[in-house]
Write a protein that holds these residues in place. Structure first.
Motif, mmCIF file in Angstrom:
data_model
loop_
_atom_site.group_PDB
_atom_site.id
_atom_site.type_symbol
_atom_site.label_atom_id
_atom_site.label_comp_id
_atom_site.label_asym_id
_atom_site.label_seq_id
_atom_site.Cartn_x
_atom_site.Cartn_y
_atom_site.Cartn_z
ATOM 1 N N UNK A 1 -11.030 7.833 9.913
ATOM 2 C CA UNK A 1 -11.392 6.500 8.932
ATOM 3 C C UNK A 1 -9.740 5.677 9.002
ATOM 4 N N UNK A 2 -8.574 6.182 9.203
ATOM 5 C CA UNK A 2 -7.463 4.904 8.955
ATOM 6 C C UNK A 2 -7.375 5.094 10.047
ATOM 7 N N UNK A 3 -7.674 5.536 11.583
ATOM 8 C CA UNK A 3 -6.951 5.149 12.887
ATOM 9 C C UNK A 3 -8.366 3.941 13.475
ATOM 10 N N UNK B 1 -5.465 11.499 1.049
ATOM 11 C CA UNK B 1 -3.986 10.622 1.317
ATOM 12 C C UNK B 1 -4.986 9.784 2.539
ATOM 13 N N UNK B 2 -5.665 9.736 3.574
ATOM 14 C CA UNK B 2 -6.382 9.260 3.652
ATOM 15 C C UNK B 2 -7.043 8.228 3.610
ATOM 16 N N UNK B 3 -8.226 8.374 2.123
ATOM 17 C CA UNK B 3 -9.103 7.827 1.900
ATOM 18 C C UNK B 3 -8.617 7.157 0.305
ATOM 19 N N UNK B 4 -7.576 7.305 -0.339
ATOM 20 C CA UNK B 4 -7.122 7.395 -1.659
ATOM 21 C C UNK B 4 -6.964 5.126 -1.907
ATOM 22 N N UNK C 1 0.696 -1.354 -0.300
ATOM 23 C CA UNK C 1 -0.277 0.148 -0.046
ATOM 24 C C UNK C 1 0.539 1.203 0.121
ATOM 25 N N UNK C 2 0.031 2.358 0.174
ATOM 26 C CA UNK C 2 1.270 3.771 -0.641
ATOM 27 C C UNK C 2 0.362 4.556 0.387
ATOM 28 N N UNK C 3 -0.685 4.032 0.516
ATOM 29 C CA UNK C 3 -1.627 5.200 1.835
ATOM 30 C C UNK C 3 -2.418 5.214 2.477
ATOM 31 N N UNK C 4 -1.993 5.263 3.889
ATOM 32 C CA UNK C 4 -1.423 6.858 3.897
ATOM 33 C C UNK C 4 0.274 7.455 3.965
#
Length: 750
Positions: free
Chosen positions: A104-106, A163-166, A29-32
């Motif tokens: 979203x990420x956390x 970046x977070x939802x890419x 993965x590249x993101x975040x």
């Protein structure tokens, strides 16, 4: 908070399973990847519920974002200035976008990614239809906002959300957003507004970072290179200026992000526009530096220019009073402090990448929050582990200019007293015409003030929240500051083109002694044929409760002039030792250079060797004792003349005016000396401890000042005017007494 902890506990099992699934694919993965990284997300999830400051910060943004999700998507047609509905709505949107992406990420809940996606889709539909903003005040109008600066704010924050939802988005969705929104947005900020983008200024820093951040997310090297080095070609002309009258670009001047690090920052981390705008610019500087470090480590951004970006955070913290409010040097709104969101971000990043200085943790504790990302977790862990130690503000000199050779700011501190002495460069378009000015604070309270800026930021009623005309006609002018005005004309004739070519020159700075902290500087370009030389000392004697300030201003000229020295004291006047007349009706003191905004409230006459003003401020008594000349005029003033819209504060002032002289010396002492209790109604030590102040000698080589106290103690300060090195040896005889010493000054007691 208890409910949120239960919520976190309920999420642990789900997150643990998600982590197992992610580990095998994490490195593909590249993101975040910008400021929140995939490794950082794993660490954060592992620590949820165990780090109080991080947990509370996360709970705060969750509550805020959940409320916005419940209210729906709001993307209105832009029409307002700062403070207006559409301006504030789009501003809130970019702040919420970034926070929702983090959540979203956390928390790994799709509702946050869906919200970000839906918001972006709404903007992608709106943006291609927008002309430039209808409000025409800015030199570079945006589309969402009245100026490109705020459009850049939007893209800096939106880039982090993207970046977070890419990886949540499909390729088709990403292509649509990039083609309809992000690439056109970046091109508009840069190619569409070279007069904004290709500058050295906090505005262009935001523009450069906006384009660079979205370039990093999209892996678009063309955008990244524009951000780092500016546009290769542009149509700038010498006539293109910003809305404050400053030049956009000098001939041959480098532009882009690196240039905005090179030029405004001194080697000490001082930002030439002053702490208010340094605070504002620290967010893009540090957030982009962190992103570059994570995505493009080959640039070694945190090592660039001797790690000046990391160094600048501690510098900025030192440019605040004991309450954390930044000194209003140049354009600066009073009350702005290191509690601002920009400083929370900057401090956390500086801690993570700058060696994890435990002193920064004590400021983070005061801030009471951290960023919800890799840097914020590091800070919160340090605090949880009891690693914080106090951040100690000491006396220090901060050099100005890219090489540190354009004057500076001297901050003298002793037992709660803070003297800020300005002998810096112009400060770009946000600079004021106030060479060798000063301000004084006592435990966070202003005693002698710098007015700051004339603007009510983001208050729509006052000029759309923008700079008021009085910022130019009053706040920038020399008479608005505590420094010499010659012939009622501002330094450099109030012209940026002239002022930007010159900086004052330090004579010496010494804060080694506990008894005296002292700084001295000269200015020879503010007025043609006139040199100003000011020495300021903060002196502490064990016999008295407070340190006092000694101010020695020498003026030498090749022709006759009128000299005005204003003092903008804050508080209620108690008593003077001279008589004065007050007019029955008020008139302005002059017609231009700020004098048109000063009411003349009283005029006094000198009938003794020293004059004194005694006033009360925040239940402490102060007295200014000044050496006087028999022909001096003593003027009581009040800010507010020719101000029908009440844009200016009605603060008091006092001016010592000396007419028709070539050379002059102004010597004064500002002394705290007593207290008043409104509860007990007792005044203690309400009168000055100074019996007299006298100039014993003043010539090209030496100035000697004698201070006699009410207990008959005598202090003599001798300043070396021409040879100020630490190694220089001096000997001078005054009134049959010979003084010998090494260095730029000598202080004796008897």
């Amino acid at each position: 908070m208890i409910q949120f902890r239960k919520y976190l506990q309920a999420r642990f099992f789900v997150l643990g399973m998600a982590l197992i699934l992610q580990i095998s694919t994490a490195y593909s993965q590249e993101h975040p990847q910008l400021n929140l990284t995939k490794e950082g997300v794993a660490k954060i999830r592992a620590e949820l519920g165990k780090v109080p400051l991080f947990d509370s910060s996360l709970a705060d943004i969750k509550e805020e974002v959940d409320a916005e999700i419940a209210s729906g998507i709001h993307v209105p047609i832009p029409k307002d200035f700062s403070g207006g509905f559409t301006h504030e709505r789009h501003k809130k949107n970019f702040l919420i976008l970034q926070k929702a992406g983090v959540l979203f990420q956390i928390l790994n809940e799709d509702k946050y990614a869906v919200y970000v996606k839906d918001m972006f889709m709404a903007y992608a539909k709106l943006y291609p239809t927008l002309p430039v903003h209808p409000q025409e005040r800015s030199y570079a109008r945006g589309k969402l906002f009245w100026q490109c600066l705020n459009d850049s704010n939007w893209l800096v924050y939106a880039s982090q959300a993207y970046d977070c939802i890419y990886d949540f988005l499909s390729k088709k969705e990403r292509k649509y957003l990039e083609m309809e929104l992000f690439v056109p947005f970046a091109n508009f900020i840069s190619e569409g507004n070279p007069q904004f983008f290709n500058r050295v200024h906090n505005h262009s820093t935001w523009g450069n970072v906006a384009v660079g951040m979205i370039g990093l997310v999209m892996d678009n090297d063309e955008l990244l290179q524009k951000a780092l080095y500016g546009l290769k070609t542009d149509n700038l002309t010498a006539e293109m200026r910003d809305n404050d009258g400053g030049f956009i670009k000098k001939e041959g001047q480098k532009v882009g992000f690196f240039a905005n690090v090179d030029e405004p920052f001194s080697p000490d981390g001082y930002y030439t526009e002053g702490p208010y705008y340094q605070r504002y610019a620290m967010y893009p500087f540090l957030i982009f530096a962190q992103a570059l470090h994570n995505v493009k480590p080959e640039y070694k951004i945190f090592e660039y220019k001797d790690s000046v970006l990391l160094k600048s955070v501690s510098t900025l913290l030192n440019l605040s009073d004991s309450d954390g409010d930044f000194f209003p040097i140049n354009d600066g709104q009073k009350g702005m402090s290191y509690y601002s969101r920009e400083l929370v971000t900057a401090l956390d990043i500086a801690y993570l990448f700058g060696g994890q200085n435990p002193e920064l943790l004590s400021i983070a504790e005061q801030q009471g929050k951290v960023t919800v990302d890799d840097a914020g977790l590091a800070v919160a862990l340090g605090i949880r582990n009891n690693e914080a130690i106090p951040f100690t503000k000491t006396s220090l000199e901060l050099r100005d200019g890219p090489e540190g050779d354009q004057g500076g700011i001297g901050i003298l501190r002793n037992e709660g007293m803070e003297l800020v002495f300005k002998y810096a460069a112009q400060g770009l378009s946000h600079g004021h015409y106030d060479k060798l000015s000063y301000s004084i604070y006592n435990n966070g309270n202003e005693i002698m003030q710098d007015y700051g800026l004339a603007r009510f930021v983001n208050i729509e009623q006052k000029g759309g929240g923008n700079y008021l005309k009085e910022n130019t006609t009053w706040a920038k002018q020399t008479v608005a500051h505590n420094t010499i005005v010659q012939d009622e004309t501002s330094h450099f004739n109030g012209k940026y083109e002239i002022g930007s070519q010159h900086a004052s020159v330090k004579s010496f700075f010494d804060a080694e002694s506990s008894e005296i902290k002292i700084a001295s500087a000269k200015e020879s370009n503010a007025y043609k044929g006139t040199e100003l030389h000011r020495t300021m000392a903060l002196i502490k004697d064990e016999n008295y409760s407070f340190p006092f300030v000694l101010d020695v201003m020498r003026v030498t000229s090749d022709s006759l002039h009128q000299y005005d020295l204003p003092f903008y004291y804050l508080g209620q006047l108690m008593k003077t030792n001279f008589s004065y007349d007050s007019p029955k009706s008020l008139e302005a003191l002059g017609t231009k250079f700020g004098y048109q905004h000063l009411y003349l409230e009283g005029k006094g006459v000198v009938n003794q060797d020293n004059i004194s003003l005694n006033w009360l401020s925040n239940d402490i008594f102060y007295t200014m004792t000044a050496v006087s000349d028999k022909d001096d005029e003593l003027l009581f003033t009040r800010i507010g003349a020719n101000d029908p819209e009440f844009n200016l504060r009605r603060d008091p002032g006092f001016i010592i005016r000396r007419k028709n002289v070539k050379d002059a010396i102004f010597v004064s002492i500002i002394e705290p000396h007593g207290t008043y209790s409104p509860v007990s109604e007792f005044a203690v030590n309400a009168y000055s401890n100074i019996k007299s102040v006298k100039v014993l000698q003043n010539d090209e080589k030496y100035t000697a000042i004698e201070i006699v106290f009410t207990n008959d103690m005598v202090k003599t300060l001798i300043i070396a005017n021409s040879e100020s090195s630490k190694e220089a040896k001096h000997m001078v005889t005054i009134n049959a007494k010979t003084f010998q010493w090494n260095g730029p000054y000598y202080l004796s007691n008897k």
